[in-house]
Design a protein around this motif. Structure first.
Motif, PDB file in Angstrom:
ATOM      1  N   TYR A  33      -5.885  -9.125  -2.030  1.00  0.00           N
ATOM      2  CA  TYR A  33      -4.657  -9.904  -2.623  1.00  0.00           C
ATOM      3  C   TYR A  33      -5.102  -9.989  -3.992  1.00  0.00           C
ATOM      4  CZ  TYR A  33      -3.797 -11.164   2.380  1.00  0.00           C
ATOM      5  OH  TYR A  33      -3.655 -10.934   3.864  1.00  0.00           O
ATOM      6  N   TYR A  34      -4.094 -10.554  -4.738  1.00  0.00           N
ATOM      7  CA  TYR A  34      -3.983 -10.490  -6.187  1.00  0.00           C
ATOM      8  C   TYR A  34      -3.566 -11.967  -6.600  1.00  0.00           C
ATOM      9  CZ  TYR A  34      -5.498  -5.910  -6.329  1.00  0.00           C
ATOM     10  OH  TYR A  34      -6.089  -4.614  -6.173  1.00  0.00           O
ATOM     11  N   LEU A  35      -4.232 -12.697  -7.513  1.00  0.00           N
ATOM     12  CA  LEU A  35      -3.740 -14.074  -8.191  1.00  0.00           C
ATOM     13  C   LEU A  35      -3.126 -13.695  -9.559  1.00  0.00           C
ATOM     14  CD1 LEU A  35      -6.000 -17.025  -7.379  1.00  0.00           C
ATOM     15  CD2 LEU A  35      -3.760 -16.835  -6.872  1.00  0.00           C
ATOM     16  N   TYR A  36      -1.984 -13.763  -9.677  1.00  0.00           N
ATOM     17  CA  TYR A  36      -1.345 -13.671 -11.077  1.00  0.00           C
ATOM     18  C   TYR A  36      -0.780 -15.059 -11.390  1.00  0.00           C
ATOM     19  CZ  TYR A  36      -1.110  -8.663 -10.237  1.00  0.00           C
ATOM     20  OH  TYR A  36      -1.577  -7.307  -9.893  1.00  0.00           O
TER      21      TYR A  36
ATOM     22  N   THR B 210       1.626   9.357  -4.916  1.00  0.00           N
ATOM     23  CA  THR B 210       1.654   7.882  -4.189  1.00  0.00           C
ATOM     24  C   THR B 210       1.325   6.632  -5.365  1.00  0.00           C
ATOM     25  OG1 THR B 210      -0.640   7.896  -3.895  1.00  0.00           O
ATOM     26  CG2 THR B 210       0.651   8.775  -2.108  1.00  0.00           C
ATOM     27  N   ASN B 211       1.031   7.053  -6.538  1.00  0.00           N
ATOM     28  CA  ASN B 211       0.847   5.957  -7.538  1.00  0.00           C
ATOM     29  C   ASN B 211       1.984   5.844  -8.153  1.00  0.00           C
ATOM     30  OD1 ASN B 211      -1.984   5.583  -7.183  1.00  0.00           O
ATOM     31  ND2 ASN B 211      -2.315   7.163  -9.105  1.00  0.00           N
ATOM     32  N   SER B 212       2.760   4.552  -8.045  1.00  0.00           N
ATOM     33  CA  SER B 212       3.961   4.172  -8.325  1.00  0.00           C
ATOM     34  C   SER B 212       3.715   3.567  -9.695  1.00  0.00           C
ATOM     35  CB  SER B 212       4.538   2.904  -7.618  1.00  0.00           C
ATOM     36  OG  SER B 212       5.380   2.242  -8.344  1.00  0.00           O
TER      37      SER B 212
ATOM     38  N   LYS C 188       0.873  -1.312  -0.213  1.00  0.00           N
ATOM     39  CA  LYS C 188      -0.269  -0.039   0.161  1.00  0.00           C
ATOM     40  C   LYS C 188       0.834   1.088  -0.055  1.00  0.00           C
ATOM     41  CE  LYS C 188      -3.663  -2.260   2.249  1.00  0.00           C
ATOM     42  NZ  LYS C 188      -4.536  -2.751   3.502  1.00  0.00           N
ATOM     43  N   PRO C 189       0.695   2.079  -1.088  1.00  0.00           N
ATOM     44  CA  PRO C 189       1.466   3.270  -0.920  1.00  0.00           C
ATOM     45  C   PRO C 189       1.453   4.148   0.072  1.00  0.00           C
ATOM     46  CG  PRO C 189      -0.370   3.433  -2.546  1.00  0.00           C
ATOM     47  CD  PRO C 189      -0.393   2.228  -1.935  1.00  0.00           C
TER      48      PRO C 189
ATOM     49  N   THR D 178       4.448  -8.722  -1.818  1.00  0.00           N
ATOM     50  CA  THR D 178       4.945  -9.751  -1.292  1.00  0.00           C
ATOM     51  C   THR D 178       4.010 -10.908  -1.558  1.00  0.00           C
ATOM     52  OG1 THR D 178       5.381  -8.374   0.402  1.00  0.00           O
ATOM     53  CG2 THR D 178       5.565 -10.871   0.881  1.00  0.00           C
ATOM     54  N   VAL D 179       4.871 -12.015  -2.171  1.00  0.00           N
ATOM     55  CA  VAL D 179       4.330 -13.270  -2.402  1.00  0.00           C
ATOM     56  C   VAL D 179       3.627 -13.943  -1.067  1.00  0.00           C
ATOM     57  CG1 VAL D 179       4.724 -15.612  -3.603  1.00  0.00           C
ATOM     58  CG2 VAL D 179       5.709 -13.558  -4.585  1.00  0.00           C
TER      59      VAL D 179
END
Length: 107
Positions: free
Chosen positions: A93-96, A42-44, A26-27, A50-51
């Motif tokens: 969370y995100y699934l890639y 704050t937007n990179s 989170k930025p 982190t996995v």
């Protein structure tokens, strides 16, 4: 935005094949001195994360399982698009796919 699923515990989610579960950083929205930063600051360009968990890998053309390139605890550089959002309580969370992860960040 991608479809979103909701779970009660992150431990109940086990990635399959070459999927990787990531929690994005989170930025910072406030400086150490208490000054609030605008969203544009704050937007990179590319998010980091982190996995949390990885699948066992996906079979290649000959049927051999190719393991993922990252492991739980790795810090990674993510694409600015994609991933399936998963909500656990207040956390997201995100699934890639393993191949979508751009780089492993080593310190």
């Amino acid at each position: 935005m991608a479809a979103q699923a909701t779970f009660k515990s992150i431990k109940s989610l086990v990635p399959l094949l070459d999927r990787v579960l990531v929690q994005r950083f989170k930025p910072e929205t406030k400086t150490a001195s208490g000054i609030f930063l605008p969203t544009s600051a704050t937007n990179s360009p590319l998010p980091e994360g982190t996995v949390i968990a990885v699948g066992p890998g996906a079979p290649n053309r000959t049927g051999n399982v190719v393991p993922t390139n990252v492991k739980a605890g790795d810090r990674v550089l993510l694409p600015g698009w994609g991933g399936n959002a998963i909500k656990v309580g207040d956390e997201e969370y995100y699934l890639y796919k393993d191949s979508e992860i751009l780089a492993k960040i080593q310190e």
